[in-house]
Scaffold this motif. Structure first.
Motif, short mmCIF file in Angstrom:
data_model
loop_
_atom_site.label_atom_id
_atom_site.label_comp_id
_atom_site.label_asym_id
_atom_site.label_seq_id
_atom_site.Cartn_x
_atom_site.Cartn_y
_atom_site.Cartn_z
N SER A 82 0.82 -1.23 0.00
CA SER A 82 0.00 0.00 0.00
C SER A 82 0.85 1.27 0.00
O SER A 82 0.33 2.35 -0.28
N TYR A 83 2.14 1.18 0.33
CA TYR A 83 2.99 2.38 0.34
C TYR A 83 3.62 2.53 -1.04
O TYR A 83 4.68 1.97 -1.34
N TYR A 84 2.94 3.29 -1.89
CA TYR A 84 3.32 3.39 -3.31
C TYR A 84 4.52 4.32 -3.57
O TYR A 84 5.17 4.19 -4.61
N PRO A 123 15.54 12.69 -2.96
CA PRO A 123 14.44 11.81 -3.37
C PRO A 123 13.52 11.49 -2.19
O PRO A 123 13.72 11.95 -1.07
N GLY A 124 12.49 10.70 -2.46
CA GLY A 124 11.67 10.13 -1.40
C GLY A 124 10.51 10.99 -0.94
O GLY A 124 9.77 10.60 -0.06
N SER A 125 10.39 12.20 -1.48
CA SER A 125 9.36 13.17 -1.05
C SER A 125 9.53 13.57 0.41
O SER A 125 8.57 13.97 1.06
N GLY A 173 8.30 16.83 1.69
CA GLY A 173 6.89 16.92 2.10
C GLY A 173 6.70 16.83 3.61
O GLY A 173 5.64 17.15 4.13
N ASN A 174 7.72 16.36 4.33
CA ASN A 174 7.60 16.28 5.79
C ASN A 174 7.94 17.61 6.46
O ASN A 174 7.88 17.73 7.68
N LEU A 175 8.34 18.60 5.65
CA LEU A 175 8.64 19.93 6.19
C LEU A 175 7.44 20.85 6.03
O LEU A 175 6.69 20.75 5.05
N ALA A 221 -1.91 3.95 2.47
CA ALA A 221 -0.45 4.08 2.37
C ALA A 221 0.13 4.47 3.73
O ALA A 221 1.29 4.14 4.04
N TYR A 222 -0.68 5.16 4.55
CA TYR A 222 -0.20 5.62 5.86
C TYR A 222 -0.87 4.88 7.02
O TYR A 222 -0.65 5.22 8.18
N ASP A 223 -1.72 3.91 6.68
CA ASP A 223 -2.33 3.07 7.73
C ASP A 223 -2.53 1.70 7.10
O ASP A 223 -3.63 1.30 6.75
N THR A 276 2.31 13.47 15.12
CA THR A 276 3.71 13.04 15.02
C THR A 276 4.34 13.25 13.64
O THR A 276 5.56 13.15 13.51
N GLU A 277 3.52 13.50 12.62
CA GLU A 277 4.11 13.74 11.29
C GLU A 277 3.08 14.39 10.37
O GLU A 277 1.89 14.08 10.43
N THR A 278 3.59 15.28 9.50
CA THR A 278 2.78 15.79 8.39
C THR A 278 3.49 15.39 7.12
O THR A 278 4.71 15.47 7.03
N SER A 279 2.73 14.93 6.14
CA SER A 279 3.32 14.54 4.86
C SER A 279 2.55 15.27 3.76
O SER A 279 1.44 14.89 3.40
N ARG A 280 3.15 16.38 3.28
CA ARG A 280 2.47 17.23 2.30
C ARG A 280 2.36 16.53 0.95
O ARG A 280 3.29 15.87 0.50
C1 AVI Z 1 10.08 9.91 4.84
N1 AVI Z 1 8.75 10.36 4.39
C2 AVI Z 1 8.81 10.87 3.02
C3 AVI Z 1 7.67 9.39 4.60
C4 AVI Z 1 6.33 9.98 4.08
O1 AVI Z 1 5.70 9.32 3.27
O2 AVI Z 1 5.97 11.09 4.47
C5 AVI Z 1 7.53 9.02 6.06
C6 AVI Z 1 6.40 8.08 6.34
N2 AVI Z 1 5.54 8.20 7.32
C7 AVI Z 1 4.66 7.22 7.29
N3 AVI Z 1 4.94 6.45 6.26
C8 AVI Z 1 6.03 6.97 5.67
#
Ligand code: AVI
Length: 310
Positions: free
Chosen positions: A42-44, A148-150, A153-155, A193-195, A267-271
């Motif tokens: 699911s994590y594409y 790489p890796g996007s 987007g975590n900023l 992708a995130y759950d 705990t995290e934002t992923s734009r």
């Molecule tokens: C590292 N970063 C790009 C991942 C994302 O997709 O934001 C971190 C991540 N968090 C949960 N799954 C992956």
């Protein structure tokens, strides 16, 4: 390190938004769990970005001058770096930057073994703050940043702009910057992708509490918290939360905090960007997008940017 973690966790618990910077997710176990996430069906993002790079590296490499110096933010997975170095025309050297000296040494050794003639200059740097490059760099024509890796987007948007601006200064005139961004899409794809059904992302998120207990002597019970991925539209983003299943009392560094059922730690934002919005952000930081490539479903984009004239 501990002081900063303590500062950030106490600040998050005192503030009603309970926001803990996502960089703290990556202790040794967190990094291993993130690596496992990148392999999940699911994590594409990871496999999609690798697919885009595989398909378009010749075109990307053709736009980069011979004997360019490759500077990678995060010492990266060799699954992306090796094919890029293979495609570049006589790269002058490779400078992997990472906050973790151990991880950096490992990644640099692997790259040196794979490319014996290539000067490799690992450099410990925290790219969420202002950083420098090593002084003794091999001779080169221009510089190519690779992010790489996007991860950008975590900023927060302002921090992303600062980082791009800082890289513009460090990489200099006539430099290029190759960068991956995750694109906005349906919540039906984003949420799993995130759950993930395997529970790896939940373990990654909850591991933060294990780390806080270990490093700060706190007494979180990770089972009191449920992992949740939330999608928001404007600006498009996924947020990871740890939601209290019940009222919780926790002690951190001699302070006591009460959390109510349903309250959460963010705990995290992923734009999730669109290419136009990112192009505008990059332009504000001195970069013009000279090429972009996506996959067939437009899930992810790889952008090649060129330093604009000052
Ligand atoms: C590292 N970063 C790009 C991942 C994302 O997709 O934001 C971190 C991540 N968090 C949960 N799954 C992956």
């Amino acid at each position: 390190m501990t002081d900063t973690l303590q500062h950030d966790v106490l600040a998050a618990l005192r503030d009603p938004a309970h926001r803990i910077p996502s960089a703290w997710l990556y202790d040794q176990r967190g990094s291993a769990l993130f690596e496992a996430i990148t392999q999940l069906p699911s994590y594409y993002p990871t496999r999609t970005e690798i697919g885009i790079l595989e398909a378009h590296l010749p075109a990307i490499a053709a736009a980069v001058p011979e004997r360019s110096l490759l500077v990678e933010l995060g010492s990266g997975s060799s699954r992306k770096t090796v094919p890029l170095i293979d495609a570049l025309h006589q790269p002058a050297g490779y400078v992997p930057l990472d906050i973790s000296a151990d991880y950096l040494a490992e990644a640099a050794d692997a790259l040196s073994a794979r490319f014996p003639g290539l000067p490799v200059h690992p450099w410990v740097a925290d790219f969420t703050e202002a950083f420098d490059l090593p002084a003794d760099l091999p001779e080169h024509t221009s510089r190519l940043g690779f992010f790489p890796g996007s991860t950008i987007g975590n900023l927060e948007t302002g921090d992303a702009r600062h980082l791009l601006q800082h890289c513009r200064g460090l990489l200099g005139q006539d430099s290029r910057f190759l960068l991956g961004i995750d694109l906005d899409k349906s919540a039906d794809i984003l949420i799993p992708a995130y759950d993930d059904p395997e529970g790896v992302t939940a373990a990654f998120n909850r591991n933060l509490l294990v780390r806080i207990n270990r490093e700060l002597g706190a007494d979180f019970d990770p089972d009191d918290f449920r992992h949740e991925a939330r999608y928001f539209e404007a600006p498009a983003r996924i947020e990871m939360h740890l939601v209290c299943r019940r009222a919780v009392t926790v002690h951190v560094a001699g302070e006591r905090f009460e959390l109510t059922a349903g309250e959460s730690l963010h705990t995290e934002t992923s734009r999730k960007y669109d290419i136009g919005a990112f192009t505008t952000l990059a332009a504000e930081a001195g970069w013009s997008v000279s090429g972009h490539w996506t996959d067939a479903e437009a899930r992810f984009a790889v952008l090649l940017m060129h330093a604009s004239e000052p």
